[in-house]
Design a protein around this motif. Structure first.
Motif, PDB file in Angstrom:
ATOM      1  N   PHE A 123       0.846  -1.183   0.000  1.00 33.07           N
ATOM      2  CA  PHE A 123       0.000   0.000   0.000  1.00 33.07           C
ATOM      3  C   PHE A 123       0.890   1.244   0.000  1.00 33.07           C
ATOM      4  O   PHE A 123       1.845   1.335   0.772  1.00 33.07           O
ATOM      5  N   GLY A 124       0.564   2.201  -0.853  1.00 28.92           N
ATOM      6  CA  GLY A 124       1.352   3.429  -0.904  1.00 28.92           C
ATOM      7  C   GLY A 124       0.976   4.246  -2.122  1.00 28.92           C
ATOM      8  O   GLY A 124      -0.028   3.944  -2.788  1.00 28.92           O
ATOM      9  N   PRO A 125       1.745   5.269  -2.423  1.00 32.70           N
ATOM     10  CA  PRO A 125       2.953   5.694  -1.703  1.00 32.70           C
ATOM     11  C   PRO A 125       2.633   6.610  -0.533  1.00 32.70           C
ATOM     12  O   PRO A 125       1.573   7.232  -0.495  1.00 32.70           O
ATOM     13  N   VAL A 126       3.568   6.677   0.408  1.00 33.14           N
ATOM     14  CA  VAL A 126       3.533   7.690   1.449  1.00 33.14           C
ATOM     15  C   VAL A 126       4.688   8.653   1.192  1.00 33.14           C
ATOM     16  O   VAL A 126       5.563   8.380   0.379  1.00 33.14           O
ATOM     17  N   GLU A 127       4.672   9.775   1.887  1.00 31.91           N
ATOM     18  CA  GLU A 127       5.592  10.858   1.518  1.00 31.91           C
ATOM     19  C   GLU A 127       7.058  10.495   1.728  1.00 31.91           C
ATOM     20  O   GLU A 127       7.907  10.849   0.918  1.00 31.91           O
ATOM     21  N   ASP A 128       7.378   9.809   2.812  1.00 29.22           N
ATOM     22  CA  ASP A 128       8.770   9.420   3.079  1.00 29.22           C
ATOM     23  C   ASP A 128       8.776   8.283   4.101  1.00 29.22           C
ATOM     24  O   ASP A 128       7.714   7.817   4.543  1.00 29.22           O
ATOM     25  N   LYS A 129       9.963   7.849   4.488  1.00 27.10           N
ATOM     26  CA  LYS A 129      10.062   6.705   5.399  1.00 27.10           C
ATOM     27  C   LYS A 129       9.517   7.039   6.787  1.00 27.10           C
ATOM     28  O   LYS A 129       9.005   6.153   7.491  1.00 27.10           O
ATOM     29  N   HIS A 130       9.622   8.310   7.187  1.00 24.93           N
ATOM     30  CA  HIS A 130       9.089   8.695   8.493  1.00 24.93           C
ATOM     31  C   HIS A 130       7.563   8.630   8.487  1.00 24.93           C
ATOM     32  O   HIS A 130       6.946   8.192   9.472  1.00 24.93           O
ATOM     33  N   ALA A 131       6.958   9.062   7.379  1.00 23.89           N
ATOM     34  CA  ALA A 131       5.500   8.962   7.249  1.00 23.89           C
ATOM     35  C   ALA A 131       5.068   7.501   7.219  1.00 23.89           C
ATOM     36  O   ALA A 131       4.020   7.144   7.774  1.00 23.89           O
ATOM     37  N   ALA A 132       5.874   6.644   6.593  1.00 24.50           N
ATOM     38  CA  ALA A 132       5.548   5.221   6.556  1.00 24.50           C
ATOM     39  C   ALA A 132       5.536   4.636   7.961  1.00 24.50           C
ATOM     40  O   ALA A 132       4.628   3.876   8.325  1.00 24.50           O
ATOM     41  N   ALA A 133       6.531   4.980   8.764  1.00 26.84           N
ATOM     42  CA  ALA A 133       6.582   4.487  10.147  1.00 26.84           C
ATOM     43  C   ALA A 133       5.400   5.016  10.951  1.00 26.84           C
ATOM     44  O   ALA A 133       4.805   4.283  11.762  1.00 26.84           O
ATOM     45  N   ARG A 134       5.048   6.270  10.729  1.00 28.95           N
ATOM     46  CA  ARG A 134       3.910   6.866  11.441  1.00 28.95           C
ATOM     47  C   ARG A 134       2.608   6.179  11.049  1.00 28.95           C
ATOM     48  O   ARG A 134       1.751   5.904  11.905  1.00 28.95           O
ATOM     49  N   LEU A 135       2.434   5.861   9.780  1.00 31.41           N
ATOM     50  CA  LEU A 135       1.217   5.203   9.317  1.00 31.41           C
ATOM     51  C   LEU A 135       1.088   3.813   9.949  1.00 31.41           C
ATOM     52  O   LEU A 135      -0.007   3.408  10.363  1.00 31.41           O
ATOM     53  N   ILE A 136       2.180   3.085  10.026  1.00 28.25           N
ATOM     54  CA  ILE A 136       2.147   1.770  10.672  1.00 28.25           C
ATOM     55  C   ILE A 136       1.735   1.908  12.136  1.00 28.25           C
ATOM     56  O   ILE A 136       0.909   1.134  12.647  1.00 28.25           O
ATOM     57  N   GLN A 137       2.258   2.916  12.811  1.00 22.07           N
ATOM     58  CA  GLN A 137       1.921   3.125  14.213  1.00 22.07           C
ATOM     59  C   GLN A 137       0.431   3.429  14.382  1.00 22.07           C
ATOM     60  O   GLN A 137      -0.222   2.918  15.309  1.00 22.07           O
ATOM     61  N   ILE A 138      -0.119   4.249  13.475  1.00 23.85           N
ATOM     62  CA  ILE A 138      -1.545   4.591  13.552  1.00 23.85           C
ATOM     63  C   ILE A 138      -2.405   3.337  13.420  1.00 23.85           C
ATOM     64  O   ILE A 138      -3.356   3.121  14.185  1.00 23.85           O
ATOM     65  N   VAL A 139      -2.069   2.490  12.446  1.00 26.23           N
ATOM     66  CA  VAL A 139      -2.861   1.276  12.211  1.00 26.23           C
ATOM     67  C   VAL A 139      -2.694   0.291  13.368  1.00 26.23           C
ATOM     68  O   VAL A 139      -3.677  -0.320  13.819  1.00 26.23           O
ATOM     69  N   GLU A 140      -1.478   0.139  13.877  1.00 34.22           N
ATOM     70  CA  GLU A 140      -1.272  -0.763  15.010  1.00 34.22           C
ATOM     71  C   GLU A 140      -2.069  -0.309  16.231  1.00 34.22           C
ATOM     72  O   GLU A 140      -2.666  -1.140  16.937  1.00 34.22           O
ATOM     73  N   ASP A 141      -2.096   0.998  16.491  1.00 31.85           N
ATOM     74  CA  ASP A 141      -2.847   1.512  17.634  1.00 31.85           C
ATOM     75  C   ASP A 141      -4.355   1.397  17.411  1.00 31.85           C
ATOM     76  O   ASP A 141      -5.105   1.073  18.345  1.00 31.85           O
ATOM     77  N   ALA A 142      -4.797   1.651  16.182  1.00 31.19           N
ATOM     78  CA  ALA A 142      -6.230   1.644  15.895  1.00 31.19           C
ATOM     79  C   ALA A 142      -6.824   0.235  15.979  1.00 31.19           C
ATOM     80  O   ALA A 142      -7.987   0.066  16.371  1.00 31.19           O
ATOM     81  N   PHE A 143      -6.044  -0.770  15.609  1.00 31.52           N
ATOM     82  CA  PHE A 143      -6.550  -2.147  15.593  1.00 31.52           C
ATOM     83  C   PHE A 143      -5.930  -3.016  16.688  1.00 31.52           C
ATOM     84  O   PHE A 143      -6.124  -4.235  16.681  1.00 31.52           O
ATOM     85  N   ASP A 144      -5.197  -2.387  17.623  1.00 30.21           N
ATOM     86  CA  ASP A 144      -4.601  -3.107  18.755  1.00 30.21           C
ATOM     87  C   ASP A 144      -3.760  -4.298  18.289  1.00 30.21           C
ATOM     88  O   ASP A 144      -3.920  -5.438  18.752  1.00 30.21           O
ATOM     89  N   LEU A 145      -2.846  -4.019  17.369  1.00 23.89           N
ATOM     90  CA  LEU A 145      -1.973  -5.065  16.841  1.00 23.89           C
ATOM     91  C   LEU A 145      -0.716  -5.186  17.720  1.00 23.89           C
ATOM     92  O   LEU A 145      -0.411  -4.300  18.515  1.00 23.89           O
ATOM     93  N   CYS A 146      -0.001  -6.266  17.536  1.00 26.13           N
ATOM     94  CA  CYS A 146       1.216  -6.510  18.309  1.00 26.13           C
ATOM     95  C   CYS A 146       2.274  -5.459  17.978  1.00 26.13           C
ATOM     96  O   CYS A 146       2.575  -5.211  16.817  1.00 26.13           O
ATOM     97  N   ARG A 147       2.854  -4.836  19.015  1.00 31.33           N
ATOM     98  CA  ARG A 147       3.913  -3.833  18.810  1.00 31.33           C
ATOM     99  C   ARG A 147       5.305  -4.424  18.924  1.00 31.33           C
ATOM    100  O   ARG A 147       6.275  -3.822  18.465  1.00 31.33           O
ATOM    101  N   TYR A 148       5.430  -5.597  19.557  1.00 34.53           N
ATOM    102  CA  TYR A 148       6.747  -6.175  19.794  1.00 34.53           C
ATOM    103  C   TYR A 148       6.855  -7.488  19.012  1.00 34.53           C
ATOM    104  O   TYR A 148       6.470  -8.559  19.515  1.00 34.53           O
ATOM    105  N   TYR A 149       7.407  -7.385  17.833  1.00 33.61           N
ATOM    106  CA  TYR A 149       7.466  -8.543  16.935  1.00 33.61           C
ATOM    107  C   TYR A 149       8.325  -9.649  17.524  1.00 33.61           C
ATOM    108  O   TYR A 149       8.052 -10.839  17.338  1.00 33.61           O
ATOM    109  N   ASN A 150       9.382  -9.289  18.258  1.00 37.49           N
ATOM    110  CA  ASN A 150      10.256 -10.305  18.842  1.00 37.49           C
ATOM    111  C   ASN A 150       9.513 -11.174  19.852  1.00 37.49           C
ATOM    112  O   ASN A 150       9.811 -12.363  20.003  1.00 37.49           O
ATOM    113  N   ILE A 151       8.517 -10.607  20.533  1.00 35.51           N
ATOM    114  CA  ILE A 151       7.700 -11.397  21.458  1.00 35.51           C
ATOM    115  C   ILE A 151       6.715 -12.268  20.688  1.00 35.51           C
ATOM    116  O   ILE A 151       6.488 -13.429  21.034  1.00 35.51           O
ATOM    117  N   LEU A 152       6.138 -11.702  19.605  1.00 41.02           N
ATOM    118  CA  LEU A 152       5.179 -12.456  18.797  1.00 41.02           C
ATOM    119  C   LEU A 152       5.818 -13.718  18.229  1.00 41.02           C
ATOM    120  O   LEU A 152       5.142 -14.751  18.081  1.00 41.02           O
TER     121      LEU A 152
END
Length: 291
Positions: A48-77
């Protein structure tokens, strides 16, 4: 394209365009997670994209993870289902597939639902807004306040640095560029990894239905696979999409194109000032002069 042919070893630094940043997810992966990437070649899952830059991409992932209560710590998953859950489970902000509170199959379904954030953010926000209004009408003000906070959380989707996000297969635009004579235009069809000159206009289009049929026919016949050179083309288009002001042609999403928008785009193109060689031309000109 000319720089690549003439200077295959150095053209990337000469043209100066950055790569396009996308978000990748494969809901069917053993341990699915969202990642930011500039690799647009074929692989399992969705881009899915494009987003403006890599910082925006990281921010978008954070928004979706928070909105859908997804796992934040992949190493634990990765230790699921025998891992020790993090604090997000205690806060009620993660269903904790890591410790087996839900199955990985259920978590994959949650991941799959979260992709609606990219494919139809307006529908998602609209649905939640209607839920909020219904709760308020039924005097369930605490529920309405929680839903409003959720809507505010989703509000950035489809706006700002995320305004052009779409599935890679839907990266389809019509670009109007100046023709060889004043008052004319070239029509460039943009599909994943391809930029093709499909027609020219000698005057403002009055009935664009024939042009629209041609564009849809050509776009449908295109190949959706993207190679590294195709990814560079997407990067060039993304560069222009995120300019603060359109000064190098007009770019229209193909799925929103109709007679009126095409005619208006033609008029807007004629109002643009013609730019002389800019900063992206300097490296190429110097190397040509050296030859």
């Amino acid at each position: 394209e000319a720089a690549r042919r003439l200077f295959p070893q150095t053209y990337q630094g000469m043209v100066g365009f950055r790569p396009a940043w996308f978000i990748h997810i494969n809901p069917d992966a053993p341990f699915p997670r969202y990642t930011k990437t500039i690799d647009l070649t074929s692989r399992p899952g969705h881009l899915f994209g494009p987003v403006e830059d890599k910082h925006a991409a990281a921010r978008l992932i954070q928004i979706v993870e928070d909105a859908f209560d997804l796992c934040r710590y992949y190493n634990i998953l990765l230790d699921s289902p025998t891992a020790k859950a993090c604090a997000y489970k205690e806060m009620g902000k993660c269903p904790a597939p890591c410790d087996g509170s839900i199955s990985l199959d259920s978590y994959r379904q949650l991941i799959d639902r979260s992709t609606q954030s990219f494919t139809a953010p307006d529908d998602l926000i609209g649905t939640q807004s209607r839920r909020m209004q219904l709760a308020a009408a039924e005097l369930r003000f605490e529920s309405a306040a929680k839903i409003k906070a959720y809507v505010d959380q989703l509000a950035p989707l489809g706006n700002g640095p995320f305004r052009h996000v779409r599935p890679l297969a839907n990266f389809q635009f019509l670009s109007l560029q100046r023709g060889s004579r004043e008052g004319t235009a070239k029509l460039l069809l943009i599909t994943p990894g391809q930029i093709r000159h499909v027609a020219s206009l000698i005057a403002e289009p009055l009935q664009a239905s024939d042009i629209l049929r041609l564009l849809i026919e050509v776009a449908t016949a295109g190949d959706a696979d993207v190679d590294p050179i195709g990814a560079e083309r997407i990067g060039v288009v993304a560069h222009h999409l995120f300019l603060a002001k359109q000064t190098s042609g007009i770019f229209l999403p193909l799925d929103r194109l109709d007679d009126k928008t095409l005619a208006r785009a033609f008029r807007d193109l004629q109002k643009q000032k013609v730019k002389s060689g800019g900063e992206h031309d300097e490296g190429l000109v110097k190397e040509l002069q050296a030859l």
